[in-house]
Design a protein around this motif. Structure first.
Motif, short mmCIF file in Angstrom:
data_model
loop_
_atom_site.label_atom_id
_atom_site.label_comp_id
_atom_site.label_asym_id
_atom_site.label_seq_id
_atom_site.Cartn_x
_atom_site.Cartn_y
_atom_site.Cartn_z
N VAL A 57 0.59 -1.18 -0.05
CA VAL A 57 0.17 -0.05 -0.13
C VAL A 57 0.77 1.21 0.00
O VAL A 57 1.24 2.01 -0.93
N ILE A 58 1.63 1.07 1.00
CA ILE A 58 2.80 2.75 1.23
C ILE A 58 3.51 2.76 -0.39
O ILE A 58 3.44 4.25 -1.08
N GLN A 59 3.41 1.41 -1.18
CA GLN A 59 3.95 1.68 -2.53
C GLN A 59 3.68 2.08 -3.22
O GLN A 59 4.02 2.83 -3.95
N LYS A 60 2.24 1.63 -2.90
CA LYS A 60 1.11 2.21 -4.44
C LYS A 60 1.35 3.73 -4.38
O LYS A 60 0.73 4.59 -4.65
N LEU A 61 1.04 4.04 -3.20
CA LEU A 61 0.87 5.63 -2.56
C LEU A 61 1.47 6.81 -2.23
O LEU A 61 1.26 7.70 -2.79
N GLU A 62 2.92 6.18 -1.71
CA GLU A 62 3.62 6.96 -2.18
C GLU A 62 3.90 8.51 -1.09
O GLU A 62 4.95 8.30 -0.43
N LYS A 63 3.01 9.41 -1.09
CA LYS A 63 2.76 10.60 -0.48
C LYS A 63 0.85 10.89 -0.36
O LYS A 63 0.19 10.02 -1.37
N ALA A 64 0.74 11.82 0.72
CA ALA A 64 -0.25 12.27 0.47
C ALA A 64 -1.28 13.24 -0.73
O ALA A 64 -0.33 13.85 -0.70
N VAL A 65 -2.08 12.85 -0.92
CA VAL A 65 -2.59 13.36 -2.61
C VAL A 65 -4.13 14.39 -2.49
O VAL A 65 -5.16 12.92 -1.71
N GLY A 66 -4.31 15.10 -2.53
CA GLY A 66 -5.87 15.06 -2.03
C GLY A 66 -6.23 14.94 -0.66
O GLY A 66 -5.77 14.99 0.41
N GLU A 67 -7.71 15.20 -0.82
CA GLU A 67 -9.19 14.81 0.36
C GLU A 67 -9.37 13.05 0.47
O GLU A 67 -9.53 12.58 1.14
N SER A 68 -9.60 12.53 -1.05
CA SER A 68 -9.89 11.09 -0.44
C SER A 68 -9.19 10.15 -0.43
O SER A 68 -7.94 10.00 -0.73
N THR A 69 -9.85 8.89 0.50
CA THR A 69 -9.51 8.49 0.72
C THR A 69 -9.53 7.33 -0.72
O THR A 69 -9.67 7.43 -2.17
N ARG A 70 -7.45 6.17 -1.13
CA ARG A 70 -6.86 6.34 -2.22
C ARG A 70 -6.69 4.33 -1.69
O ARG A 70 -6.61 4.09 -2.57
N GLN A 89 2.08 2.84 9.86
CA GLN A 89 2.80 4.35 10.36
C GLN A 89 4.21 4.25 10.66
O GLN A 89 4.95 4.90 10.29
N ARG A 90 4.50 2.83 11.16
CA ARG A 90 6.11 2.00 10.92
C ARG A 90 6.49 2.30 9.73
O ARG A 90 7.94 3.45 8.83
N PHE A 91 6.32 1.81 8.94
CA PHE A 91 6.90 1.89 7.40
C PHE A 91 6.79 2.72 6.62
O PHE A 91 8.27 3.21 5.72
N GLY A 92 5.59 3.52 7.17
CA GLY A 92 6.01 4.34 6.46
C GLY A 92 6.29 6.12 6.68
O GLY A 92 5.56 7.38 6.11
N LYS A 93 7.00 5.39 7.61
CA LYS A 93 7.84 6.83 8.14
C LYS A 93 8.39 8.42 7.80
O LYS A 93 8.45 9.13 7.77
N TYR A 94 8.38 8.04 6.93
CA TYR A 94 9.38 8.93 5.45
C TYR A 94 8.14 9.58 4.36
O TYR A 94 8.87 9.94 3.53
N THR A 95 7.24 9.34 4.63
CA THR A 95 5.79 9.33 3.79
C THR A 95 5.18 10.44 5.21
O THR A 95 5.24 10.01 5.74
N ASN A 96 4.79 11.10 4.27
CA ASN A 96 3.34 11.97 4.66
C ASN A 96 1.77 11.14 4.55
O ASN A 96 0.65 12.26 4.54
N LEU A 97 2.10 10.13 4.16
CA LEU A 97 0.54 9.58 4.44
C LEU A 97 -0.27 9.46 5.39
O LEU A 97 0.33 8.91 6.74
N ARG A 98 -1.98 9.41 5.71
CA ARG A 98 -3.06 9.98 6.29
C ARG A 98 -3.13 8.35 6.67
O ARG A 98 -3.82 8.21 5.30
N VAL A 99 -3.41 8.14 7.50
CA VAL A 99 -3.85 6.79 7.73
C VAL A 99 -4.71 6.48 9.20
O VAL A 99 -4.31 7.19 10.29
N ILE A 100 -6.02 5.81 9.21
CA ILE A 100 -6.92 5.74 10.01
C ILE A 100 -7.65 4.27 10.08
O ILE A 100 -8.12 3.45 9.15
N GLY A 101 -7.77 3.55 11.34
CA GLY A 101 -8.25 2.14 11.73
C GLY A 101 -9.52 2.26 12.52
O GLY A 101 -9.87 2.85 12.56
N VAL A 102 -11.07 1.66 11.95
CA VAL A 102 -11.90 2.06 12.08
C VAL A 102 -12.25 0.35 12.82
O VAL A 102 -12.31 0.06 12.33
N ASN A 103 -13.35 0.12 13.83
CA ASN A 103 -13.55 -0.99 14.37
C ASN A 103 -15.53 -0.37 14.39
O ASN A 103 -16.02 0.66 14.33
N ASP A 104 -15.29 -1.65 14.99
CA ASP A 104 -17.06 -1.94 14.95
C ASP A 104 -17.88 -0.27 16.59
O ASP A 104 -18.52 -0.94 16.33
#
Length: 211
Positions: A57-70, A89-104
């Motif tokens: 996933v990190i390789q695919k996205l590389e960096k934060a882009v826009g507002e929409s989830t990718r 978060q750990r593997f993407g520490k040198y990117t600015n990717l935004r990540v959120i986790g949700v559950n029930d």
């Protein structure tokens, strides 16, 4: 981790967490996963299944882009959500990717507000993700990679309709199933929603009926 044409920043972050030597199946499938092709990947415990999802996933996205989830990652439970969020978060520490986790158990209204403000990676359980996207306001067509982890376990719990419904809401994306064993349910749904999917790790497993 020594994988062909891996993002250097990602490679550095992996090395800093002690991941330098990929398993045979990680080496085998990386080029295909990086290319954007659909695939089913069978990996037994210890072969790095969750790790493979995170760095793909990190390789695919590389960096934060826009507002929409990718990137959308479906996992089996709260513990798996927390584990995947931590890995990205750990593997993407040198990117600015935004990540959120949700559950029930988490608050859907708060999460929708956070995601609407800008999000790259959404990780969650099937029922929670289904609830979030069943209402108006989310454009699923921005999803560039759609991953189902532990597909064998989820489909045994009859979660295929949710996975298929979410897939049908995305016009064009890379679809990936990861599992510890290849089952008939996985094969059936892969044939329905994927385009000429590649299979990895199947030589070591026999197809099993999970009825």
């Amino acid at each position: 981790m020594q994988l062909k044409k891996i993002n250097p920043n990602l490679q550095q972050a992996l090395a800093e967490t002690g991941l330098t030597d990929p398993t045979d199946i990680q080496k085998e499938c990386f080029g295909t996963l990086k290319s954007g092709a659909d695939a089913v990947v069978i990996m037994s415990e210890g072969e790095g299944k969750s790790t493979t999802i995170a760095y793909t996933v990190i390789q695919k996205l590389e960096k934060a882009v826009g507002e929409s989830t990718r990137a959308l990652i479906i996992v089996k439970d709260k513990e798996a959500v927390l584990e995947m969020v931590d890995m990205i978060q750990r593997f993407g520490k040198y990117t600015n990717l935004r990540v959120i986790g949700v559950n029930d158990k988490t608050n859907i209204d708060d999460e929708k507000n956070i995601i609407s403000a800008g999000m790259d990676v959404l990780i969650g359980t099937p029922n929670k993700i289904n609830a979030m996207f069943s209402g108006a306001g989310f454009n699923m067509n921005t999803i560039k990679i759609y991953v189902v982890d532990d597909a064998d376990e989820l489909f045994k719990l009859r979660q295929e309709p949710i996975v298929q419904r979410l897939s049908m809401s995305i016009e064009k994306t890379q679809r990936l199933f990861f599992a510890s064993q290849l089952t008939e349910r996985i094969e059936i749904l892969a044939d329905k929603i994927m385009i000429d999917p590649f299979l990895f790790g199947v030589d070591d497993y026999e197809d099993e009926d999970d009825e």
